[in-house]
Design an enzyme around this catalytic site. Sequence first.
Site, PDB file in Angstrom:
ATOM      1  N   GLY A   1      -2.427   7.538  -3.462  1.00 39.26           N
ATOM      2  CA  GLY A   1      -1.481   7.265  -2.363  1.00 39.26           C
ATOM      3  C   GLY A   1      -0.040   7.534  -2.807  1.00 39.26           C
TER       4      GLY A   1
ATOM      5  CD  GLU B   1      -7.162   8.528  -2.772  1.00 38.91           C
ATOM      6  OE1 GLU B   1      -7.524  10.230  -3.091  1.00 38.91           O
ATOM      7  OE2 GLU B   1      -6.417   8.370  -2.002  1.00 38.91           O
TER       8      GLU B   1
ATOM      9  CD  GLU C   1      -3.210   9.296   1.429  1.00 39.76           C
ATOM     10  OE1 GLU C   1      -3.315   7.898   0.022  1.00 39.76           O
ATOM     11  OE2 GLU C   1      -4.400   9.342   1.674  1.00 39.76           O
TER      12      GLU C   1
ATOM     13  CB  ALA D   1      -4.050   2.167  -3.004  1.00 38.99           C
TER      14      ALA D   1
HETATM   15  N1  CAA Z   1      -3.856   1.212  -9.865  1.00 38.50           N
HETATM   16  C1  CAA Z   1      -3.710   0.656 -10.432  1.00 38.50           C
HETATM   17  N2  CAA Z   1      -3.272   0.952 -12.087  1.00 38.50           N
HETATM   18  C2  CAA Z   1      -2.790   2.018 -12.181  1.00 38.50           C
HETATM   19  C3  CAA Z   1      -3.110   3.522 -11.498  1.00 38.50           C
HETATM   20  C4  CAA Z   1      -3.831   2.364 -10.233  1.00 38.50           C
HETATM   21  N3  CAA Z   1      -3.855   3.840  -9.113  1.00 38.50           N
HETATM   22  N4  CAA Z   1      -3.005   3.586 -11.971  1.00 38.50           N
HETATM   23  C5  CAA Z   1      -2.698   3.738 -12.839  1.00 38.50           C
HETATM   24  N5  CAA Z   1      -2.635   2.832 -13.723  1.00 38.50           N
HETATM   25  C6  CAA Z   1      -2.222   1.564 -14.807  1.00 38.50           C
HETATM   26  C7  CAA Z   1      -3.751   1.720 -15.727  1.00 38.50           C
HETATM   27  O1  CAA Z   1      -4.242   0.473 -14.993  1.00 38.50           O
HETATM   28  C8  CAA Z   1      -2.916   1.324 -16.905  1.00 38.50           C
HETATM   29  O2  CAA Z   1      -2.764  -0.478 -17.476  1.00 38.50           O
HETATM   30  P1  CAA Z   1      -2.853  -0.764 -18.683  1.00 38.50           P
HETATM   31  O3  CAA Z   1      -1.770  -0.134 -19.831  1.00 38.50           O
HETATM   32  O4  CAA Z   1      -2.590  -2.045 -17.883  1.00 38.50           O
HETATM   33  O5  CAA Z   1      -4.321  -0.613 -18.432  1.00 38.50           O
HETATM   34  C9  CAA Z   1      -1.165   2.379 -16.530  1.00 38.50           C
HETATM   35  O6  CAA Z   1      -1.078   2.363 -15.041  1.00 38.50           O
HETATM   36  C10 CAA Z   1      -1.017   3.460 -17.525  1.00 38.50           C
HETATM   37  O7  CAA Z   1      -2.342   4.372 -17.055  1.00 38.50           O
HETATM   38  P2  CAA Z   1      -3.284   5.007 -18.253  1.00 38.50           P
HETATM   39  O8  CAA Z   1      -3.675   4.561 -18.818  1.00 38.50           O
HETATM   40  O9  CAA Z   1      -4.805   5.159 -16.999  1.00 38.50           O
HETATM   41  O10 CAA Z   1      -2.785   6.816 -18.107  1.00 38.50           O
HETATM   42  P3  CAA Z   1      -3.281   7.564 -18.531  1.00 38.50           P
HETATM   43  O11 CAA Z   1      -1.839   8.596 -18.813  1.00 38.50           O
HETATM   44  O12 CAA Z   1      -4.794   7.691 -19.104  1.00 38.50           O
HETATM   45  O13 CAA Z   1      -3.901   8.061 -16.842  1.00 38.50           O
HETATM   46  C11 CAA Z   1      -4.331   9.102 -14.436  1.00 38.50           C
HETATM   47  C12 CAA Z   1      -2.982   8.771 -15.997  1.00 38.50           C
HETATM   48  C13 CAA Z   1      -4.820   9.545 -14.956  1.00 38.50           C
HETATM   49  C14 CAA Z   1      -2.856   8.896 -13.551  1.00 38.50           C
HETATM   50  C15 CAA Z   1      -5.082   7.585 -15.197  1.00 38.50           C
HETATM   51  O14 CAA Z   1      -3.867   6.107 -14.602  1.00 38.50           O
HETATM   52  C16 CAA Z   1      -5.503   7.958 -13.594  1.00 38.50           C
HETATM   53  O15 CAA Z   1      -6.568   7.711 -13.072  1.00 38.50           O
HETATM   54  N6  CAA Z   1      -5.508   6.572 -12.585  1.00 38.50           N
HETATM   55  C17 CAA Z   1      -5.896   6.215 -10.945  1.00 38.50           C
HETATM   56  C18 CAA Z   1      -5.105   7.719  -9.620  1.00 38.50           C
HETATM   57  C19 CAA Z   1      -6.221   7.336  -8.684  1.00 38.50           C
HETATM   58  O16 CAA Z   1      -7.259   7.118  -8.607  1.00 38.50           O
HETATM   59  N7  CAA Z   1      -5.625   7.119  -7.255  1.00 38.50           N
HETATM   60  C20 CAA Z   1      -5.932   6.407  -6.664  1.00 38.50           C
HETATM   61  C21 CAA Z   1      -6.531   5.840  -6.076  1.00 38.50           C
HETATM   62  S1  CAA Z   1      -7.232   5.365  -4.618  1.00 38.50           S
HETATM   63  C22 CAA Z   1      -5.598   5.417  -3.018  1.00 38.50           C
HETATM   64  O17 CAA Z   1      -4.632   5.551  -3.696  1.00 38.50           O
HETATM   65  C23 CAA Z   1      -6.586   5.257  -1.926  1.00 38.50           C
HETATM   66  C24 CAA Z   1      -5.153   5.923  -0.887  1.00 38.50           C
HETATM   67  O18 CAA Z   1      -5.989   6.370  -0.569  1.00 38.50           O
HETATM   68  C25 CAA Z   1      -4.514   4.845  -0.607  1.00 38.50           C
END
Ligand code: CAA
Length: 256
Positions: free
Chosen positions: A108, A131, A111, A63
């Site tokens: 997500g 999460e 999922e 998400a």
């Molecule tokens: N939402 C919004 N933006 C996201 C994102 C997310 N889930 N995941 C990555 N991005 C964005 C980053 O903010 C970044 O944007 P900017 O360049 O504008 O800052 C871009 O994508 C690249 O990401 P990273 O610089 O973080 O890339 P990385 O290679 O260093 O790391 C990663 C990759 C480990 C996947 C890291 O991006 C990360 O941890 N992302 C979040 C993953 C997460 O927590 N997902 C769960 C979301 S909550 C959910 O899904 C609830 C549900 O059950 C529905």
Amino acid sequence: MTVELERTGDCAVLRLNRPEALNALSFDIIRGIGAAFDEVAAMQGVRALLITGAGEKSFCAGADIKELRNRPLMDQLRGAELGQSVFAKLDTLPVPSVALVNGYAFGGGAELAMACTFRLASANAIFGLPEIKLGLIPGYGGTQRLPRLVGEGRALEIIMTGRNVKADEAERIGLVNAVVEGDLMEAGLDFAGRFTRYSLPALGFARRAVQRATDLPLAEGLRVEADLSTLAYRTEDAEEGMAAFEEKRKPEFKDG
Ligand code: CAA
């Protein structure tokens, strides 16, 4: 376009196309996925749906966290219901679905992959339900589908530690059907080719019966199987399949 739908032979291919945010799911994208599923359901001659993410790095990072922040509680609930109901469309889609997980499948994204009928992963795929690290829990079906795939103990550990699950482990624990070394799209089309020649009604009955296996007591599940196998037996495709066996030729199924 952040959700692209195209056709390759008898497969529909849905691609999440927001690589600059690792294909994170905004609410608009989730709605776009739902609309694409409806389009696939209405397509003539499509026998499988493949779902993948644009870019080398990520299937879908979950998400959109930036969009989730500071939303009123009612919106959060609606968001979970939206994600759940869109992903649940895959259960009733007339064709089986295959997630081609090309990199991160987090939150997500994992999922969405778990809601598909099958999952293939590239060797660099990493799954996770992180999460808990955000003070959240999975909201698009993860707490329900992960234990069905890998068992309750493993699901609790993955969800409560938020740890990463690499492709080889995902295969070992049954989270993915196979890990692919070469071209993932090619492997996905090959994989789909292993079932697309069969009768769609029979494939649908098999999916429905197996989907019920984990939520029904055995006696009720066996009743569902008996009913669905009787329905399958009555189709023209079953008649054709059995006749072809006796006549020592390949069956020509017509999805009837
Ligand atoms: N939402 C919004 N933006 C996201 C994102 C997310 N889930 N995941 C990555 N991005 C964005 C980053 O903010 C970044 O944007 P900017 O360049 O504008 O800052 C871009 O994508 C690249 O990401 P990273 O610089 O973080 O890339 P990385 O290679 O260093 O790391 C990663 C990759 C480990 C996947 C890291 O991006 C990360 O941890 N992302 C979040 C993953 C997460 O927590 N997902 C769960 C979301 S909550 C959910 O899904 C609830 C549900 O059950 C529905």
